[in-house]
Design a protein around this motif. Structure first.
Motif, PDB file in Angstrom:
ATOM      1  N   PRO A 170       0.836  -1.208   0.000  1.00 28.68           N
ATOM      2  CA  PRO A 170       0.000   0.000   0.000  1.00 28.68           C
ATOM      3  C   PRO A 170       0.868   1.256   0.000  1.00 28.68           C
ATOM      4  O   PRO A 170       2.020   1.209   0.435  1.00 28.68           O
ATOM      5  N   ALA A 171       0.302   2.368  -0.501  1.00 29.20           N
ATOM      6  CA  ALA A 171       1.061   3.624  -0.551  1.00 29.20           C
ATOM      7  C   ALA A 171       1.543   3.989   0.852  1.00 29.20           C
ATOM      8  O   ALA A 171       2.688   4.409   1.046  1.00 29.20           O
ATOM      9  N   GLN A 172       0.664   3.820   1.834  1.00 34.27           N
ATOM     10  CA  GLN A 172       1.070   4.043   3.235  1.00 34.27           C
ATOM     11  C   GLN A 172       1.149   2.697   3.908  1.00 34.27           C
ATOM     12  O   GLN A 172       0.182   1.925   3.866  1.00 34.27           O
ATOM     13  N   ARG A 173       2.255   2.401   4.562  1.00 32.89           N
ATOM     14  CA  ARG A 173       2.421   1.058   5.141  1.00 32.89           C
ATOM     15  C   ARG A 173       1.937   0.974   6.575  1.00 32.89           C
ATOM     16  O   ARG A 173       2.010  -0.089   7.192  1.00 32.89           O
ATOM     17  N   GLN A 174       1.511   2.086   7.128  1.00 34.23           N
ATOM     18  CA  GLN A 174       0.897   2.027   8.452  1.00 34.23           C
ATOM     19  C   GLN A 174      -0.104   3.146   8.607  1.00 34.23           C
ATOM     20  O   GLN A 174      -0.098   4.101   7.825  1.00 34.23           O
ATOM     21  N   GLY A 175      -0.967   2.999   9.564  1.00 32.98           N
ATOM     22  CA  GLY A 175      -1.976   4.028   9.785  1.00 32.98           C
ATOM     23  C   GLY A 175      -2.690   3.775  11.098  1.00 32.98           C
ATOM     24  O   GLY A 175      -2.454   2.765  11.764  1.00 32.98           O
ATOM     25  N   SER A 176      -3.553   4.710  11.463  1.00 31.72           N
ATOM     26  CA  SER A 176      -4.269   4.618  12.739  1.00 31.72           C
ATOM     27  C   SER A 176      -5.692   5.078  12.560  1.00 31.72           C
ATOM     28  O   SER A 176      -5.998   5.838  11.638  1.00 31.72           O
ATOM     29  N   ASN A 177      -6.574   4.635  13.423  1.00 38.66           N
ATOM     30  CA  ASN A 177      -7.888   5.250  13.571  1.00 38.66           C
ATOM     31  C   ASN A 177      -8.179   5.324  15.072  1.00 38.66           C
ATOM     32  O   ASN A 177      -7.275   5.074  15.888  1.00 38.66           O
ATOM     33  N   ALA A 178      -9.423   5.634  15.435  1.00 39.31           N
ATOM     34  CA  ALA A 178      -9.730   5.860  16.858  1.00 39.31           C
ATOM     35  C   ALA A 178      -9.483   4.610  17.703  1.00 39.31           C
ATOM     36  O   ALA A 178      -9.262   4.708  18.908  1.00 39.31           O
ATOM     37  N   HIS A 179      -9.515   3.441  17.068  1.00 38.91           N
ATOM     38  CA  HIS A 179      -9.443   2.197  17.854  1.00 38.91           C
ATOM     39  C   HIS A 179      -8.115   1.455  17.755  1.00 38.91           C
ATOM     40  O   HIS A 179      -7.816   0.618  18.602  1.00 38.91           O
ATOM     41  N   LEU A 180      -7.370   1.710  16.692  1.00 42.27           N
ATOM     42  CA  LEU A 180      -6.207   0.825  16.470  1.00 42.27           C
ATOM     43  C   LEU A 180      -5.129   1.487  15.612  1.00 42.27           C
ATOM     44  O   LEU A 180      -5.364   2.505  14.954  1.00 42.27           O
ATOM     45  N   HIS A 181      -3.968   0.834  15.658  1.00 44.90           N
ATOM     46  CA  HIS A 181      -2.869   1.174  14.747  1.00 44.90           C
ATOM     47  C   HIS A 181      -2.619  -0.056  13.885  1.00 44.90           C
ATOM     48  O   HIS A 181      -2.565  -1.169  14.404  1.00 44.90           O
ATOM     49  N   TRP A 182      -2.515   0.128  12.561  1.00 50.41           N
ATOM     50  CA  TRP A 182      -2.219  -1.036  11.716  1.00 50.41           C
ATOM     51  C   TRP A 182      -0.870  -0.862  11.019  1.00 50.41           C
ATOM     52  O   TRP A 182      -0.421   0.267  10.780  1.00 50.41           O
ATOM     53  N   GLN A 183      -0.253  -1.985  10.719  1.00 53.27           N
ATOM     54  CA  GLN A 183       1.033  -1.942  10.007  1.00 53.27           C
ATOM     55  C   GLN A 183       1.124  -3.089   9.002  1.00 53.27           C
ATOM     56  O   GLN A 183       0.913  -4.257   9.344  1.00 53.27           O
ATOM     57  N   TRP A 184       1.419  -2.720   7.756  1.00 54.46           N
ATOM     58  CA  TRP A 184       1.670  -3.697   6.685  1.00 54.46           C
ATOM     59  C   TRP A 184       3.143  -4.082   6.805  1.00 54.46           C
ATOM     60  O   TRP A 184       4.024  -3.249   6.621  1.00 54.46           O
ATOM     61  N   HIS A 185       3.426  -5.333   7.143  1.00 57.77           N
ATOM     62  CA  HIS A 185       4.832  -5.748   7.345  1.00 57.77           C
ATOM     63  C   HIS A 185       5.439  -6.250   6.048  1.00 57.77           C
ATOM     64  O   HIS A 185       6.621  -6.037   5.771  1.00 57.77           O
ATOM     65  N   ASP A 186       4.624  -6.953   5.288  1.00 62.64           N
ATOM     66  CA  ASP A 186       5.081  -7.517   4.022  1.00 62.64           C
ATOM     67  C   ASP A 186       3.834  -8.008   3.296  1.00 62.64           C
ATOM     68  O   ASP A 186       2.742  -7.930   3.843  1.00 62.64           O
ATOM     69  N   GLU A 187       4.020  -8.566   2.112  1.00 64.29           N
ATOM     70  CA  GLU A 187       2.866  -9.031   1.335  1.00 64.29           C
ATOM     71  C   GLU A 187       1.977  -9.963   2.169  1.00 64.29           C
ATOM     72  O   GLU A 187       2.453 -11.006   2.663  1.00 64.29           O
TER      73      GLU A 187
END
Ligand SMILES: O=C(O)CCC(=O)N[C@@H](CCC(=O)O)C(=O)O
Ligand SMILES: [Zn+2]
Length: 331
Positions: free
Chosen positions: A14-31
């Motif tokens: 993804p263009a951004q490999r991590q992101g957040s919202n009110a409930h969580l933080h996500w991270q794309w580590h690899d495919e």
């Protein structure tokens, strides 16, 4: 990132490999490797994997549906989560695997096959698990659910396969499996190269391979038959109440394994034989040269019969039924 499955199938990060919202933080580590960390502390860590076999699409669709409201921030996340699409290249081609069955390669068994894509992916997935479980060392509850579908039809449409576990299975885990409306649980008695065995043996995670219906291409699955599993997963992920248990799953243990070693292997079952078909004592099940496999117990049930596996791999399991232990499974 909005759609983890489409992102993974696209073959690009993804263009951004991590992101957040009110409930969580996500991270794309690899495919196909995504972690989601809740803002609020959680007692439970969960690995949810699907697509270990590329033709088993229903669980991949279920997993993606459950993930959408988490990524959009619509639903809260109640567990520390690692989501894995096991074999993206095989998912793209709609095949069980490219060159080797990845679910025979975990626990370092990937070192024994030549340099095939599945060996590299098994190592990558093992590392992803290692990192995740290391970070979740302090989590009281650690589970791994690996979602599959069977190649054949089954007398039990939804069932779980439990790896060998030297410890007793936690009550809350068995209760969750019953609440997920599984018809049966199958208990392995020997170690194996499966993903769930790896988590259980190396990281002491309660783990289960869930078998949900028959393998069909993307878009052709009737997900209604898995609504119990979907509801139980939603309860786990979003922190809601579990569905009530209506029926205790039947219990089976593996009595013997049929292994294909060469082109001489003959399985005495046709393509119409369903999983959990019963055979009486003395039935000739398979033969190869001088080796003959017979039903040894009064009655054995066949699981995953497949004469077309690569030499050295499991061509079927024979099961005996057991009475479930009481306690956790009480309704
Ligand atoms: O239907 C089949 O023949 C295979 C379905 C499948 O992929 N099952 C898993 C079970 C793993 C386990 O034993 O826990 C597999 O064969 O890898
Ligand atoms: Zn599978």
């Amino acid at each position: 990132m909005q759609d983890f499955l489409q992102q993974t199938l696209s073959g690009t990060p993804p263009a951004q490999r991590q992101g957040s919202n009110a409930h969580l933080h996500w991270q794309w580590h690899d495919e196909g490797i995504l972690s989601l960390t809740p803002v609020n502390p959680s007692r439970q860590a969960l690995v949810l994997s699907a697509g270990i076999h590329g033709n088993e699409t229903a669980p991949v669709e279920i997993l993606n549906l459950l993930l959408e409201p988490l990524l959009s921030g619509e639903r809260p996340l109640a567990v520390r989560l690692l989501v894995l699409l096991g074999n993206p290249a095989a998912l793209r081609s709609g095949k069980r695997y490219q060159q080797h069955d990845i679910n025979r390669l975990f626990g370092g068994r990937w070192q024994q096959v030549s340099d095939v894509p599945e060996a590299r992916r098994a190592l990558q997935l093992e590392r992803a698990l290692e990192n995740f479980w290391r970070e979740c060392r302090d989590h009281e509850i650690r589970w791994h659910l690996d979602l599959h579908t069977a190649i054949r039809g089954s007398y039990h449409a939804r069932f779980g396969v439990m790896p060998l576990n030297t410890h007793p299975w936690p009550d809350d885990f068995l209760h969750w499996l019953a609440a997920a409306n599984l018809d049966a649980l199958v208990f392995h008695r020997t170690p194996g190269g499966t993903f769930t065995h790896f988590s259980c043996e190396h990281y002491d995670a309660a783990s289960c391979t869930l078998e949900l219906g028959r393998a069909l291409p993307f878009g052709e699955n009737d997900l209604n038959q898995f609504s119990g599993v979907q509801q139980a997963l939603a309860a786990l992920l979003y922190g809601e109440a579990l569905p009530a248990v209506h029926e205790t799953p039947r219990h089976y243990r593996v009595a013997q394994q049929i292994t294909r070693h060469s082109d001489d292997f003959i399985l005495h079952m046709g393509p119409e034989t369903l999983n959990f078909t019963a055979f009486p004592q003395g039935t000739l099940l398979a033969e190869e040269g001088d080796t003959r496999y017979y039903v040894q117990q009064a009655r054995e049930y066949v699981l995953f019969p497949n004469p077309n596996v690569a030499p050295g791999l499991r061509a079927g399991l024979m099961l005996v039924e057991e009475t479930p232990q009481t306690g956790a499974l009480a309704l």
